[in-house]
Design an enzyme around this catalytic site. Structure first.
Site, mmCIF file in Angstrom:
data_model
loop_
_atom_site.group_PDB
_atom_site.id
_atom_site.type_symbol
_atom_site.label_atom_id
_atom_site.label_comp_id
_atom_site.label_asym_id
_atom_site.label_seq_id
_atom_site.Cartn_x
_atom_site.Cartn_y
_atom_site.Cartn_z
ATOM 1 N N TYR A 1 -0.836 -2.767 -17.714
ATOM 2 C CA TYR A 1 0.613 -3.029 -17.627
ATOM 3 C C TYR A 1 1.045 -2.927 -16.177
ATOM 4 O O TYR A 1 0.679 -1.999 -15.472
ATOM 5 C CB TYR A 1 1.399 -1.996 -18.447
ATOM 6 C CG TYR A 1 2.041 -2.641 -19.649
ATOM 7 C CD1 TYR A 1 3.072 -3.572 -19.484
ATOM 8 C CD2 TYR A 1 1.612 -2.363 -20.936
ATOM 9 C CE1 TYR A 1 3.645 -4.206 -20.571
ATOM 10 C CE2 TYR A 1 2.181 -2.985 -22.034
ATOM 11 C CZ TYR A 1 3.197 -3.908 -21.839
ATOM 12 O OH TYR A 1 3.752 -4.534 -22.911
ATOM 13 N N GLU B 1 4.627 -3.826 -14.984
ATOM 14 C CA GLU B 1 6.035 -4.238 -14.862
ATOM 15 C C GLU B 1 6.537 -3.940 -13.466
ATOM 16 O O GLU B 1 6.266 -2.872 -12.911
ATOM 17 C CB GLU B 1 6.879 -3.513 -15.909
ATOM 18 C CG GLU B 1 6.635 -4.053 -17.314
ATOM 19 C CD GLU B 1 7.348 -3.250 -18.382
ATOM 20 O OE1 GLU B 1 7.447 -2.017 -18.225
ATOM 21 O OE2 GLU B 1 7.789 -3.860 -19.362
ATOM 22 N N ASP C 1 10.956 -29.684 -11.446
ATOM 23 C CA ASP C 1 9.976 -29.121 -12.355
ATOM 24 C C ASP C 1 8.708 -29.959 -12.194
ATOM 25 O O ASP C 1 8.605 -31.062 -12.719
ATOM 26 C CB ASP C 1 10.500 -29.167 -13.797
ATOM 27 C CG ASP C 1 9.476 -28.643 -14.797
ATOM 28 O OD1 ASP C 1 8.326 -28.366 -14.390
ATOM 29 O OD2 ASP C 1 9.837 -28.523 -15.989
ATOM 30 N N THR D 1 3.848 -25.429 -13.973
ATOM 31 C CA THR D 1 2.884 -24.720 -14.790
ATOM 32 C C THR D 1 1.608 -24.618 -13.964
ATOM 33 O O THR D 1 1.412 -25.348 -12.995
ATOM 34 C CB THR D 1 2.552 -25.473 -16.098
ATOM 35 O OG1 THR D 1 2.081 -26.782 -15.765
ATOM 36 C CG2 THR D 1 3.761 -25.569 -17.004
ATOM 37 N N LYS E 1 -1.977 -27.309 -15.869
ATOM 38 C CA LYS E 1 -2.102 -28.768 -16.035
ATOM 39 C C LYS E 1 -2.925 -29.327 -14.873
ATOM 40 O O LYS E 1 -4.107 -29.020 -14.784
ATOM 41 C CB LYS E 1 -0.711 -29.376 -16.177
ATOM 42 C CG LYS E 1 -0.001 -28.854 -17.438
ATOM 43 C CD LYS E 1 1.384 -29.415 -17.675
ATOM 44 C CE LYS E 1 2.015 -28.774 -18.901
ATOM 45 N NZ LYS E 1 3.410 -29.182 -19.098
ATOM 46 N N ARG F 1 -3.136 -20.714 -18.352
ATOM 47 C CA ARG F 1 -1.800 -21.044 -18.859
ATOM 48 C C ARG F 1 -0.796 -20.090 -18.216
ATOM 49 O O ARG F 1 -0.976 -18.875 -18.234
ATOM 50 C CB ARG F 1 -1.759 -20.922 -20.374
ATOM 51 C CG ARG F 1 -2.828 -21.741 -21.070
ATOM 52 C CD ARG F 1 -2.550 -21.930 -22.528
ATOM 53 N NE ARG F 1 -1.608 -23.006 -22.719
ATOM 54 C CZ ARG F 1 -1.938 -24.294 -22.744
ATOM 55 N NH1 ARG F 1 -3.188 -24.663 -22.628
ATOM 56 N NH2 ARG F 1 -1.028 -25.227 -22.913
HETATM 57 C C1 LIG Z 1 4.455 -28.569 -19.815
HETATM 58 C C2 LIG Z 1 5.812 -28.551 -19.262
HETATM 59 C C3 LIG Z 1 6.645 -27.411 -19.369
HETATM 60 C C4 LIG Z 1 6.365 -26.259 -20.282
HETATM 61 O O1 LIG Z 1 5.231 -25.580 -20.151
HETATM 62 P P1 LIG Z 1 4.715 -24.596 -21.335
HETATM 63 O O2 LIG Z 1 3.710 -23.780 -20.628
HETATM 64 O O3 LIG Z 1 4.183 -25.483 -22.403
HETATM 65 O O4 LIG Z 1 5.877 -23.787 -21.808
HETATM 66 C C5 LIG Z 1 7.852 -27.430 -18.712
HETATM 67 N N1 LIG Z 1 8.249 -28.494 -17.999
HETATM 68 C C6 LIG Z 1 7.500 -29.622 -17.910
HETATM 69 C C7 LIG Z 1 8.004 -30.771 -17.113
HETATM 70 C C8 LIG Z 1 6.263 -29.689 -18.539
HETATM 71 O O5 LIG Z 1 5.544 -30.809 -18.456
#
Ligand SMILES: *Cc1c(COP(=O)(O)O)cnc(C)c1O
Length: 429
Positions: A66, A68, A212, A239, A242, A248
């Protein structure tokens, strides 16, 4: 003690032999998934194969801890190594994305975006973002999301032919609705973003600028796509699992004036303890992202997407916006093959080519039977596939979708795909 003095090989790396003995059911599913990933071609543009070191970090003792708070300001004891790991991850994130501050604790992409909205805005404030059916993400204010009911999202759309954004329209909507934040970024849009145009409008109405970059964070890191910070953007979220090929998770990157509010919003505002095993894996990922090899990878992802979209177009496929400028494409399977996206996804699944059904702009069909499928090249490129391999892929895809009920063709292609995959080992498997 520094990390370097800690030389003996950690005893904690995942012990799969023990898992096999103690829980054969979970072990069998794990083996099945590994075989699936090895024998099939992964074309879902949000998926990838992580670096082997990422899997090692995720299965490590950092899972136990942990932590925090933030480095140097934790709520629990025993933080020598968690502090080292989080500082490494933050410093590397700042260097890779050329930004002033990084928060590497968000547990997922959705949490990272929520932390930004909740930390910088008041409920009811207006945010401009891309419409879901035109490529925006659920967390960009889709009516079914909690954020969609908490904030006032004003949506912009794209041109049905070339996918461009009408900035005169965006500007007049912005002047009328006075957004506190202007958000760009996408989950299903095959074109690049004109950051300068967004920034100019945001400055005119005094809005915070946010990108984003979840899908293309790895391509920005690998210097194959533009970095929003070079255009003066305030906030970039991405993220880590990807195109970056990490665990993740999510990161919020920002300019200095937003740092305190972002950190407070992630913890204690939204989350408790960070997943330090994922933070360790993010640190490893960001070190990889600084290499020449990763830059070559990022550029190859784009070349492969151009090659795949070009080959599909040559076969007569109808691609949304007519092609791609990034790592993904959306094919209107209804128009091209008379198959809805669910059927197309299922047919390709049967030959071990994995795609996902996808709504297209202003889709006349419902979300579970939409008009298209989405495809992308990050995972295939990780396995070393090149432009010529994309031609082969396009051939299989179109042959199967033209003959969705021909068992002979489907079983022949399934075998060909499996044999082809043996030439492209998954890193670490
Ligand atoms: C994949 C994605 C997210 C969310 O990611 P998670 O880890 O699935 O919650 C947010 N914004 C965009 C543009 C994404 O492609």
């Amino acid at each position: 003690m520094s990390l370097n003095e800690n030389r003996s090989f950690p005893a904690s790396v995942t012990n799969l032999a023990e898992l096999e003995g103690n829980d054969p059911e979970v072990f069998a599913a794990l083996c099945g998934e590994e075989t699936r990933e090895r024998n099939g071609i992964e074309l879902i543009p949000s998926e990838n194969y992580t670096f082997p070191e990422v899997l090692a970090c995720l299965g490590s003792v950092f899972t136990n801890k942990y932590s925090e708070g933030y480095p140097g300001r934790r709520y629990y004891g025993g933080q020598t190594f968690t502090d080292q790991i989080e500082n490494l991850a933050r410093d590397r994130a700042k260097s890779v994305f050329r930004c002033e501050h990084a928060n590497v604790q968000p547990l997922s992409g959705s949490a990272m975006n929520q932390a930004v909205y909740l930390g910088l805005l008041e409920p009811g404030d207006t945010i401009m973002a891309m419409d879901l059916s035109h490529g925006g993400h659920l967390t960009h204010g889709a009516p079914v999301s909690h954020m969609g009911s908490l904030f006032n999202f004003v949506r912009y759309v794209t041109d049905p032919v070339d996918g461009s954004i009408d900035f005169d329209q965006v500007r007049s909507d912005a002047l009328r609705t006075k957004p506190k934040m202007m958000l760009c970024g996408y989950t299903s849009y095959p074109r690049d973003i004109d950051y300068a145009a967004f920034k100019a409008i945001a400055d005119e109405v005094g809005a915070i600028t946010m990108t984003d970059a979840s899908h293309f964070g790895g391509l920005v890191a690998g210097q194959a796509m533009n970095n929003p910070f070079d255009f003066g953007f305030d906030i970039v979220t991405t993220t880590t699992h990807k195109s970056l090929r990490g665990p993740r998770g999510g990161m919020v990157l920002c300019r200095k004036p937003f740092a305190k509010k972002i950190d407070k919003s992630v913890f204690p505002g939204l989350q408790g303890g960070p997943h330090m095993n994922a933070v360790a894996a993010i640190a490893v990922t960001l070190q990889k992202a600084q290499t020449i090899e990763f830059q070559a990878y990022a550029h190859q992802v784009l070349k492969n997407a151009k090659a795949l979209s070009g080959a599909l177009l040559d076969e007569g496929a109808d691609l949304v916006t007519g092609g791609t400028d990034n790592h993904m494409m959306v094919m209107d399977t209804m128009k091209t093959f008379g198959l809805d996206g669910r059927v197309a996804e299922e047919v390709l699944d049967r030959v071990q080519i994995t795609t996902n059904k996808q709504i297209i702009p202003d889709d006349p069909n419902p979300p579970l039977r939409p008009s298209g499928i989405r495809m992308g090249t990050p995972a295939a490129t990780t396995r070393g596939m090149l432009e010529s391999d994309m031609l082969q892929l396009s051939g299989w895809i179109c042959e199967c979708l033209r003959h969705p009920e021909d068992e002979g063709i489907l079983s022949r292609v399934r075998g060909e795909v499996e044999a082809f995959c043996q030439g492209f080992p998954v890193p670490g498997l």
